[in-house]
Design an enzyme around this catalytic site. Structure first.
Site, PDB file in Angstrom:
ATOM      1  N   CYS A   1      39.422  49.666  35.293  1.00 59.57           N
ATOM      2  CA  CYS A   1      38.005  49.828  35.605  1.00 59.57           C
ATOM      3  C   CYS A   1      37.282  50.626  34.528  1.00 59.57           C
ATOM      4  O   CYS A   1      36.061  50.603  34.451  1.00 59.57           O
ATOM      5  CB  CYS A   1      37.851  50.509  36.952  1.00 59.57           C
ATOM      6  SG  CYS A   1      38.850  49.718  38.215  1.00 59.57           S
TER       7      CYS A   1
ATOM      8  N   TYR B   1      56.966  40.530  49.550  1.00 59.81           N
ATOM      9  CA  TYR B   1      55.682  41.078  49.972  1.00 59.81           C
ATOM     10  C   TYR B   1      54.681  40.882  48.843  1.00 59.81           C
ATOM     11  O   TYR B   1      55.081  40.742  47.675  1.00 59.81           O
ATOM     12  CB  TYR B   1      55.813  42.566  50.305  1.00 59.81           C
ATOM     13  CG  TYR B   1      56.640  42.811  51.547  1.00 59.81           C
ATOM     14  CD1 TYR B   1      58.025  42.652  51.533  1.00 59.81           C
ATOM     15  CD2 TYR B   1      56.033  43.177  52.746  1.00 59.81           C
ATOM     16  CE1 TYR B   1      58.778  42.848  52.672  1.00 59.81           C
ATOM     17  CE2 TYR B   1      56.784  43.387  53.892  1.00 59.81           C
ATOM     18  CZ  TYR B   1      58.147  43.223  53.852  1.00 59.81           C
ATOM     19  OH  TYR B   1      58.890  43.414  54.981  1.00 59.81           O
ATOM     20  N   ALA B   2      53.413  40.911  49.171  1.00 63.23           N
ATOM     21  CA  ALA B   2      52.414  40.780  48.106  1.00 63.23           C
ATOM     22  C   ALA B   2      51.190  41.635  48.432  1.00 63.23           C
ATOM     23  O   ALA B   2      50.842  41.836  49.601  1.00 63.23           O
ATOM     24  CB  ALA B   2      51.996  39.320  47.937  1.00 63.23           C
TER      25      ALA B   2
HETATM   26  C1  LIG Z   1      37.169  45.282  33.372  1.00 64.43           C
HETATM   27  C2  LIG Z   1      37.458  45.534  34.813  1.00 64.43           C
HETATM   28  C3  LIG Z   1      36.683  46.414  35.528  1.00 64.43           C
HETATM   29  C4  LIG Z   1      36.943  46.658  36.873  1.00 64.43           C
HETATM   30  N1  LIG Z   1      36.170  47.561  37.538  1.00 64.43           N
HETATM   31  C5  LIG Z   1      36.424  47.788  38.847  1.00 64.43           C
HETATM   32  C6  LIG Z   1      35.678  48.729  39.541  1.00 64.43           C
HETATM   33  O1  LIG Z   1      34.795  49.398  38.962  1.00 64.43           O
HETATM   34  N2  LIG Z   1      35.923  48.947  40.849  1.00 64.43           N
HETATM   35  C7  LIG Z   1      36.917  48.245  41.487  1.00 64.43           C
HETATM   36  O2  LIG Z   1      37.130  48.474  42.677  1.00 64.43           O
HETATM   37  N3  LIG Z   1      37.660  47.341  40.851  1.00 64.43           N
HETATM   38  C8  LIG Z   1      37.432  47.087  39.540  1.00 64.43           C
HETATM   39  N4  LIG Z   1      38.201  46.175  38.879  1.00 64.43           N
HETATM   40  C9  LIG Z   1      39.229  45.462  39.636  1.00 64.43           C
HETATM   41  C10 LIG Z   1      40.522  46.245  39.744  1.00 64.43           C
HETATM   42  O3  LIG Z   1      40.935  46.616  38.470  1.00 64.43           O
HETATM   43  C11 LIG Z   1      41.571  45.401  40.426  1.00 64.43           C
HETATM   44  O4  LIG Z   1      41.124  45.118  41.713  1.00 64.43           O
HETATM   45  C12 LIG Z   1      42.915  46.051  40.527  1.00 64.43           C
HETATM   46  O5  LIG Z   1      43.415  46.423  39.301  1.00 64.43           O
HETATM   47  C13 LIG Z   1      43.894  45.092  41.212  1.00 64.43           C
HETATM   48  O6  LIG Z   1      45.180  45.621  41.246  1.00 64.43           O
HETATM   49  P1  LIG Z   1      46.439  44.641  41.261  1.00 64.43           P
HETATM   50  O7  LIG Z   1      47.634  45.502  41.296  1.00 64.43           O
HETATM   51  O8  LIG Z   1      46.288  43.649  42.322  1.00 64.43           O
HETATM   52  O9  LIG Z   1      46.351  43.819  39.926  1.00 64.43           O
HETATM   53  P2  LIG Z   1      46.263  44.326  38.369  1.00 64.43           P
HETATM   54  O10 LIG Z   1      45.821  45.726  38.324  1.00 64.43           O
HETATM   55  O11 LIG Z   1      45.500  43.304  37.701  1.00 64.43           O
HETATM   56  O12 LIG Z   1      47.763  44.295  37.943  1.00 64.43           O
HETATM   57  C14 LIG Z   1      48.502  43.107  37.875  1.00 64.43           C
HETATM   58  C15 LIG Z   1      49.508  43.221  36.758  1.00 64.43           C
HETATM   59  O13 LIG Z   1      50.532  42.279  36.977  1.00 64.43           O
HETATM   60  C16 LIG Z   1      50.963  41.796  35.715  1.00 64.43           C
HETATM   61  N5  LIG Z   1      51.606  40.505  35.927  1.00 64.43           N
HETATM   62  C17 LIG Z   1      51.030  39.401  36.436  1.00 64.43           C
HETATM   63  N6  LIG Z   1      51.950  38.409  36.474  1.00 64.43           N
HETATM   64  C18 LIG Z   1      53.118  38.928  36.018  1.00 64.43           C
HETATM   65  C19 LIG Z   1      54.426  38.405  35.817  1.00 64.43           C
HETATM   66  N7  LIG Z   1      54.715  37.168  36.093  1.00 64.43           N
HETATM   67  N8  LIG Z   1      55.366  39.229  35.321  1.00 64.43           N
HETATM   68  C20 LIG Z   1      55.096  40.517  35.029  1.00 64.43           C
HETATM   69  N9  LIG Z   1      53.880  41.029  35.180  1.00 64.43           N
HETATM   70  C21 LIG Z   1      52.903  40.253  35.679  1.00 64.43           C
HETATM   71  C22 LIG Z   1      49.701  41.693  34.915  1.00 64.43           C
HETATM   72  O14 LIG Z   1      49.984  41.748  33.541  1.00 64.43           O
HETATM   73  C23 LIG Z   1      48.924  42.905  35.392  1.00 64.43           C
HETATM   74  O15 LIG Z   1      49.099  43.977  34.518  1.00 64.43           O
HETATM   75  C24 LIG Z   1      37.982  45.961  37.533  1.00 64.43           C
HETATM   76  C25 LIG Z   1      38.765  45.056  36.810  1.00 64.43           C
HETATM   77  C26 LIG Z   1      38.525  44.850  35.487  1.00 64.43           C
HETATM   78  C27 LIG Z   1      39.376  43.883  34.730  1.00 64.43           C
END
Ligand SMILES: Cc1cc2nc3c(=O)[nH]c(=O)nc-3n(C[C@H](O)[C@H](O)[C@H](O)COP(=O)(O)OP(=O)(O)OC[C@H]3O[C@@H](n4cnc5c(N)ncnc54)[C@H](O)[C@@H]3O)c2cc1C
Ligand SMILES: Cc1cc2nc3c(=O)[nH]c(=O)nc-3n(C[C@H](O)[C@H](O)[C@H](O)COP(=O)(O)OP(=O)(O)OC[C@H]3O[C@@H](n4cnc5c(N)ncnc54)[C@H](O)[C@@H]3O)c2cc1C
Lengths: 822, 548
Positions: B42, B276-277
């Site tokens: 973020c 789980y996811a």
């Molecule tokens: C530029 C930006 C700004 C944001 N600003 C905000 C904000 O201000 N407020 C807010 O609430 N949310 C914001 N978000 C959204 C927030 O970052 C996400 O909701 C949050 O990070 C989701 O968490 P996650 O664990 O689901 O996924 P992520 O944090 O995206 O993590 C997933 C990770 O899994 C890895 N991955 C995927 N597939 C594989 C695989 N097959 N093998 C190994 N690794 C893998 C990826 O490389 C990634 O690093 C923002 C997102 C971005 C990109």
């Protein structure tokens, strides 16, 4: 049916009920009597008008008489005091306060919103004083302003440390006055618990206000120019504000047989009805039901007064509305801090006999990496089933928001579970993905589930006395800013490998700086079968609770300087100045940042650092003292601490430049400065030293600061020491047998070398290595300057060590081709 | 127990650390495709804009620290290429070498990736960027350093698009935003978004609404829009939304939900009981209305990460749903939303009532106060709060957070009136914005007043209803809604005779308050009257060209 509704009191509650009555009914006659000149003014803005933050008096007038008449068709009689009521005949008697004329009026319904008046006790000498004021309405503050304009006013005294007293203190200080704040109880702001109030105490003193606690006014003398306190202490003052609380203004009500309760407050039922038919009451003058205990209480605040006005109008127009119980959510600005509370504090819960648990935490207002983040000191109190009973928060950013959310959760009779689930609006400038209130919920829920047992700050001293086992899990460098006496130290990261050092038969009390690492460590230990408690809120809460008022120099914005030679900064005009921004970092973050920056600097260079954590103000003093860096300034600038330090300035007495010129150009020597006293570093030092010496190179080890611990004798050397020296030696390990372990890298050589040694050698081997080094002719020098600073006496250092200043190191360094800083 | 977690950022790392705190013995492996774990996505736009100066500030944790503190086996540059559910193992690619790791429990936190629509020429386009992780941000920063970049085009005006527009503009670039919808910030309703749009324009950003990019020409130096416009660009950011990164789950045959998100039950368990996811990749239920949705936000991802660890450690927990509270900074403004928008309520056929107010964030007599525009959506029967939006300079986050708390607690508009919020002049008003909108909504609910909306008034006036502007003559003179006659509130009682009883009336003022007072006076005098919700201020901000 058309009714004549008369309202007594035309400000918060009175104006609310009047306008809402009109909006709900065009037919009724709505009549307002107000004893003062102004109606519907902003009492809460009064202190800021005195201080000049609010420039125009008109800004304080929310609704003018004219507007009330025109827009709302309300009959307004200002400067009219209602002096009597005949409830039988439904007639009031009114006195014109300007000319004393009396008149009568008839009502169908009478609403009392007469508010609360400042308590002005009968104090000897008060009558002779023309410079003592209280603050309730616009004429009051005009009197203060006029007095300041017409007289020479340098000094002011504020009596009473409630919200109004504090707001007046700040505003008088803003005018440039030298202010003394006197409070009879041990703390300001009664809705806070003591340890939280301590943040306010420090803030008040940081702004140059003299704070006197536990002392009350005994009398005024010298026509009010001197305030004599119960302790006998005398305060010179040109102007005094009395703000020791308010009492329900119920004289009229009592006169006509309206039933009153606590402190003369009017007793009403849930529809605001008094015991006298057709007489209703709202606002500061009534007793309300406490949200937590359900018992009657007084909560003189504008929000409830406004709400009650509206709800009474609703009720009178047949809508369903009841007086809701009151939580007492409040907020005040105290210089750079915002202080907010809701619900009950520990003190009140104890009085009410309600069982509770607390959590203290210090989360950032928003993502630490986004500019402007600052810690919020947050305390949440919860009871059975995790139900939230109260919360207190202090900080420079985002404080009111968190208390408002918690207040809303309380309205739902919500629990700490709810706190976890609240989904706050998150983007880096506003919050963290795990918001402070979520964190509070997480910690409390873990407590409830027994995942962690905690002790509170006030239990610590008794435990220390009983020689309980306290375990400090912070990093080594943090210890310089203070630690619990007698505590043991294992950094959290090393805990898993060093559990054997911990006693199994005795509870372990873990602590860190704010509670988080302590919690993690407590989990590790608990899962490994130890009986373990974490210090709630960490050292920060404990130390803040121990804050001693009256120790700070009263000079505003400028705190104590360490060392006396403040001239050295000017001596080095050619030195570089480095600026570091440690805002958004939580302790120990700012100290770490300073340490890291200092390591890259040259002697005499100046570092300016700003931090948003006020705790840094204390920490940096301790750190600078302990590390021999000189603190030049340590100021509060807006909502930040700004400090400047000179690196290692005290060593400038040594004639380093001269030595350098004299240095011969011999190659192949090894010089090491041993700065840290960690065991692994010590071992590494001697491995390298003996290694080099064995290769026939001349080796000099220069021990400074914590490095001195390595070359101390076993602890039995008892030398008498004075004050601060004692303090430092309490904080320092006793000898090489007691050295902590660090995670040192040394460009990669360190760990590899240590690994092997660590595998088969134990602590004793260090002593053996020191002996071997001596035999190989390794020269060891103890830095006298840092010995002075650390309070280490020559007698404490092992035999065979030379003593010298920085110059001797530089001399050696110039001859060497390997220079290591450890 | 051996836990394998795929994805080492928000959700994944929350799950991993919490698992460790609850189980000292478990083996915990985190597999992350990228070079960093636990970074602050973020913060990326602000890193690009230079607001966050040090890259290190974004890297919350490193693999070494995580090992040392939590004994987590964190492996970066390790992409899981396949899940073998039969044998309970994953196949990992690390620097081109492939190996396997078995699991007892697998947690997917694979996130969501930027959408990349098949626009003509997209694969040949240079200087086209998306923004998801630290390397993405570094690419952009490098590009800005190494090239002369004057003009940037941002495709998509969602949260990330707006943040990037601000940060690139602060960098000195001329920025154009192209948005397919007829408004910026599609999560907001249009009359709220327009305030943000005005702020963007005020800061020199060109906003092209209702337009799609149909092609990249000249290796991406020219963007072709659907109306034929050709837009030159030195740097293009594609921020048209994200899609759940679910291909692994799909290949493994796990049940998928809407938009190919991963389906989970309320224990965050997929259709395979050992898997789980969490996070952006999963389908959640909306707190309001319970419909399935994909809500890619950091705070739910973190919460789910923690919760899945609790569940796996035997605690009684269930994931009830996501409210979707979010906020964005756009220069001096903040825009925030919680619950459902009016657009969604309409789409879902949920009955609602909408209300707009423009309260100051704190007592207007204390310096620095600023008006915000606040919108509340609630159930017309029960009064239950369904959603809220706010746009303004100050107090927006607080107001929406309190309302999010209210929705969490299933509060009604009447409950809002009873909320006791911290008041002193620098912080709030004695009647806080949340209280006030509660009062106003309760009035609607109680039938004290009827409202018309900004998008209904013109039609009603055309149908012959009489529109009365009750502001002062001077305010009226400065601009009003077409067809309005002026009777100032203060004169209304005296001038009732001028108003024909047979006509239906609409009253309007600046923000709705005086209109409400007028409506009360008129209603009590036997008129059929409605108040224009949000008043002239709201109307003129949506239709600046119509008002004179
Ligand atoms: C530029 C930006 C700004 C944001 N600003 C905000 C904000 O201000 N407020 C807010 O609430 N949310 C914001 N978000 C959204 C927030 O970052 C996400 O909701 C949050 O990070 C989701 O968490 P996650 O664990 O689901 O996924 P992520 O944090 O995206 O993590 C997933 C990770 O899994 C890895 N991955 C995927 N597939 C594989 C695989 N097959 N093998 C190994 N690794 C893998 C990826 O490389 C990634 O690093 C923002 C997102 C971005 C990109
Ligand atoms: C300096 C100051 C700062 C404050 N700051 C805050 C704050 O930051 N936040 C907060 O929540 N609250 C604050 N308060 C408290 C808040 O102002 C009160 O809670 C609120 O005004 C109470 O409303 P009320 O209608 O009950 O009484 P008031 O507003 O006090 O009105 C009562 C009125 O009745 C009149 N009256 C009394 N007797 C008679 C009579 N017999 N005939 C005719 N008229 C009569 C009085 O002259 C007075 O004007 C502050 C108060 C003060 C004085």
């Amino acid at each position: 049916m058309k009714q004549r509704i008369i309202i007594v009191g035309g400000v918060a509650g009175g104006a609310s009920v009047a306008t809402r009555l009109r909006r709900l009914s065009e037919d009724n006659e709505i009549v307002m009597y107000e004893k003062g000149t102004y109606i519907s003014f902003a009492n809460c803005g009064l202190p800021y008008y005195v201080g000049g933050t609010i420039l125009e008096k008109d800004a304080l007038l929310v609704e003018s008489v004219e507007n009330m008449v025109k827009e709302f068709n309300i009959e307004v009689h200002n400067n009219r005091e209602v002096v009597n009521v005949d409830p039988e005949k439904h007639i009031i008697t009114v006195k014109n306060v300007l000319n004393g004329e009396a008149a009568t009026d008839h009502y169908d319904r009478l609403i009392l919103s007469t508010g609360a008046k400042p308590i002005v006790p009968k104090i000897q000498g008060l009558d002779q004083a023309d410079n003592v004021f209280s603050v309730r309405n616009i004429p009051d503050v005009e009197r203060i302003k006029n007095y300041i304009d017409a007289h020479i006013v340098h000094k002011a005294a504020v009596i009473g440390g409630g919200f109004i007293g504090l707001e007046m203190t700040e505003n008088l200080a803003d005018l440039g006055l030298e202010v003394t704040l006197v409070e009879a109880s041990p703390q300001v702001m009664a809705p806070l618990d003591f340890e939280m109030a301590q943040f306010a105490h420090e803030q008040i003193e940081l702004h140059g206000v003299q704070l006197i606690l536990n002392d009350g006014v005994a009398r005024f003398s010298d026509n009010g120019k001197t305030v004599v306190l119960s302790s006998g202490k005398e305060i010179d003052t040109d102007l005094t504000v009395m703000a020791i609380g308010v009492l329900p203004d119920s004289t009229l009500a009592q006169k006509v047989g309206v039933k009153t309760g606590i402190k003369g407050a009017i007793v009403v039922n849930e529809h605001f009805e008094t015991n006298v038919p057709d007489i209703f009451a709202i606002g500061d003058v009534i007793e309300v039901k406490d949200f937590i205990t359900g018992t009657p209480t007084l909560i003189p605040l504008a929000g409830p007064a406004n709400r009650q006005g509206r709800f009474l109008a609703d009720y009178l127009n047949g809508l369903d509305a009841k007086n809701p119980p009151v939580q007492g959510t409040a907020v005040a600005k105290v210089f750079a801090l915002t202080v907010a509370t809701t619900g009950k504090n520990e003190r009140l819960l104890n009085q009410a006999g309600i069982a509770y648990q607390v959590v203290h935490l210090h989360p950032n207002s928003h993502a630490g990496y986004y500019p402007g983040a600052a810690p919020i000191e947050l305390k949440v109190i919860y009871g059975e089933h995790g139900k939230i009973l109260g919360a207190q928060a202090i900080g420079t950013e985002g404080v009111d928001k968190r208390i408002d959310m918690i207040s809303a959760v309380m309205r739902l009779n919500g629990s700490v579970e709810d706190l976890q689930l609240i989904e706050v609006a998150y983007a880096p400038p506003y919050a963290s993905a795990k918001d402070p209130i979520n964190y509070a919920g997480y910690i409390a829920a873990d407590q409830r589930q027994g995942l962690v047992k905690t002790i509170e700050w006030h239990e610590v001293d008794a435990l220390i006395e009983k020689q309980a086992y306290f375990l400090d899990v912070r990093e080594s460098f943090e210890l310089a800013a203070g630690k619990l006496p007698g505590s043991h130290h294992i950094p959290r990261g090393e805990l898993r490998g060093r559990m054997a050092e911990l006693p199994k038969e005795q509870p372990i009390y873990v602590y860190c700086s704010v509670g988080l690492r302590g919690y993690n460590a407590a989990r590790i230990l608990a899962l490994n079968g130890f009986e373990v408690y974490n210090l709630d809120g960490g050292l920060k809460t404990y130390e803040q609770a121990k804050y001693e008022t009256g120790q700070m120099k009263t000079q505003p914005h400028l705190a104590a300087q360490s060392g006396s030679d403040s001239t050295t900064a000017q001596q080095a005009p050619q030195c570089t100045k480095i600026e570091v921004d440690a805002c958004g970092l939580q302790c120990p973050g700012p100290i770490l940042k300073v340490k890291q920056s200092m390591e890259k600097m040259n002697k005499g260079d100046i570092l300016q650092v700003q931090a948003s954590d006020f705790g840094f103000h204390k920490d940096i003093v301790a750190w600078a003292n302990a590390t021999g860096n000189q603190l030049l300034t340590n100021d509060i600038v807006g909502n930040k601490v700004v400090a400047t330090l000179v690196k290692g300035v005290k060593a400038s007495h040594d004639d380093a430049a001269h030595t350098l010129q004299a240095a011969p150009d011999t190659g192949g020597a090894t010089t090491m400065v041993v700065f840290d006293g960690d065991l692994d570093k010590a071992i590494a030092t001697f491995i390298i030293a003996t290694g080099s010496a064995a290769m026939g190179k001349p080796v000099t080890l220069f021990f400074t600061f914590w490095g001195l611990n390595i070359i101390k004798r076993h602890a039995n050397t008892k030398i008498s020491k004075s004050g601060t020296d004692k303090l430092f030696s309490m904080m320092l390990p006793k000898s090489a047998d007691h050295l902590p372990l660090s995670r040192m890298n040394m460009g990669g050589i360190g760990p590899k070398m240590i690994k092997k040694v660590m595998a088969d050698k134990n602590v004793d081997s260090l002593a053996v290595m020191i002996e071997r080094a001596k035999q190989l002719g390794v020269k060891m020098v103890a830095c006298t300057m840092s010995m002075d600073l650390m309070g280490v006496a020559r007698e404490e250092i092992i035999d065979g060590v030379e003593f010298g200043g920085v110059a001797s190191y530089l001399g050696e360094a110039a001859k060497s081709n390997v220079n290591l800083f450890i | 127990m051996k836990y394998v977690i795929i994805g080492g950022v928000a959700g994944g790392m929350s799950a991993a650390t919490r698992l460790r705190r609850l189980n000292e013995e478990a083996e915990i492996i985190v597999l992350e495709r990228g070079p960093y774990v636990s970074f602050a996505n973020c913060g990326l736009p602000y890193f690009i804009g230079g607001v966050i100066k040090e890259r290190s500030k974004l890297l919350v944790q490193t693999a070494e620290k995580l090992y040392q503190r939590f004994r987590l086996d964190v492996r970066t540059k390790s992409e899981v290429t396949r899940i073998d559910r039969e044998q309970k193992k994953v196949i990992i690619d690390h620097n081109g070498k492939s190996y396997e790791e078995t699991y007892d429990v697998l947690i997917l936190s694979t996130g969501a990736r930027p959408m990349r629509p098949p626009i003509e020429g997209i694969d040949q386009a240079d200087h086209l960027f998306t923004l998801r992780d630290v390397p993405d941000a570094e690419h952009i920063v490098q590009y800005l350093q190494q090239h002369k970049v004057d003009h940037a085009v941002i495709i998509g005006a969602g949260f990330i698009g707006i943040e990037m527009a601000e940060n690139l503009a602060e960098h000195g670039l001329k920025v154009t935003i192209v948005e397919r919808e007829h408004q910026v910030l599609p999560p907001l309703d249009p009359e709220m978004a327009i305030v943000v749009e005005a702020e963007l324009k005020k800061h020199g950003i060109e906003v092209l609404k209702g337009k799609t990019v149909t092609g990249f020409d000249e290796n991406g130096s020219i963007l072709v829009l659907d109306d034929g416009m050709r837009k030159k660009t030195d740097l293009t950011l594609l921020s048209v939304g994200v899609v759940p990164e679910s291909s692994l789950a799909e290949q493994a045959g796990l049940a998928l939900g809407i938009r190919r998100s991963i389906s989970v039950n309320d224990h965050l368990q997929t259709s395979d009981s050992n898997i789980y996811a969490i996070g952006d990749a999963i389908e959640v239920a909306q707190t309001v209305g319970g419909r399935p949705a994909v809500i890619p936000l950091a705070s739910p991802a973190n919460r789910q990460g923690r919760m899945v660890a609790d569940i796996l450690s035997g605690m009684k927990r269930s994931y009830k749903g996501t409210l979707g509270t979010s906020i964005v900074k756009a220069f001096d403004l903040s825009a925030a939303v919680t619950g459902l928008s009016e657009k969604l309520l309409q789409r879902f056929n949920i009955p609602y009532e909408a209300l707009h107010t423009s309260p100051p964030d704190h007592a207007s007599y204390y310096p620095g106060s600023a008006q915000m525009t606040l919108k509340l959506l609630f159930d017309p029967e029960s009064g239950k709060v369904l959603g809220a939006q706010a746009v303004g300079k100050k107090g927006v986050d607080k107001t929406i957070d309190v309302l999010a708390t209210a929705i969490h607690g299933q509060m009604t508009v009447n409950d809002l009136t009873e909320l006791e919020l911290a008041y002193a002049p620098p912080f709030n008003s004695a009647k806080a914005p949340v209280n006030l909108i509660g009062y106003a909504s309760a009035n609607l609910l109680d039938g004290n007043v009827q409202n018309v909306q900004w998008n209904e008034v013109d039609q009603l006036v055309k149908q012959g209803e009489m529109l009365i502007d009750v502001r002062t003559e001077q305010e009226y003179g400065n601009g009003t809604i077409q067809g309005a006659v002026n009777i100032p509130l203060d004169d209304l009682r005296e001038r009732l005779s001028e108003i024909p009883k047979i006509r239906d009336l609409i009253v309007t003022c600046q923000v709705g308050l005086r209109g409400y007072l007028a409506a009360r006076i008129l209603a009590q005098n036997g008129y059929s009257v409605k108040n224009l919700d949000g008043g002239y201020k709201l109307y003129s901000s949506v239709f600046p060209e119509i008002v004179k």
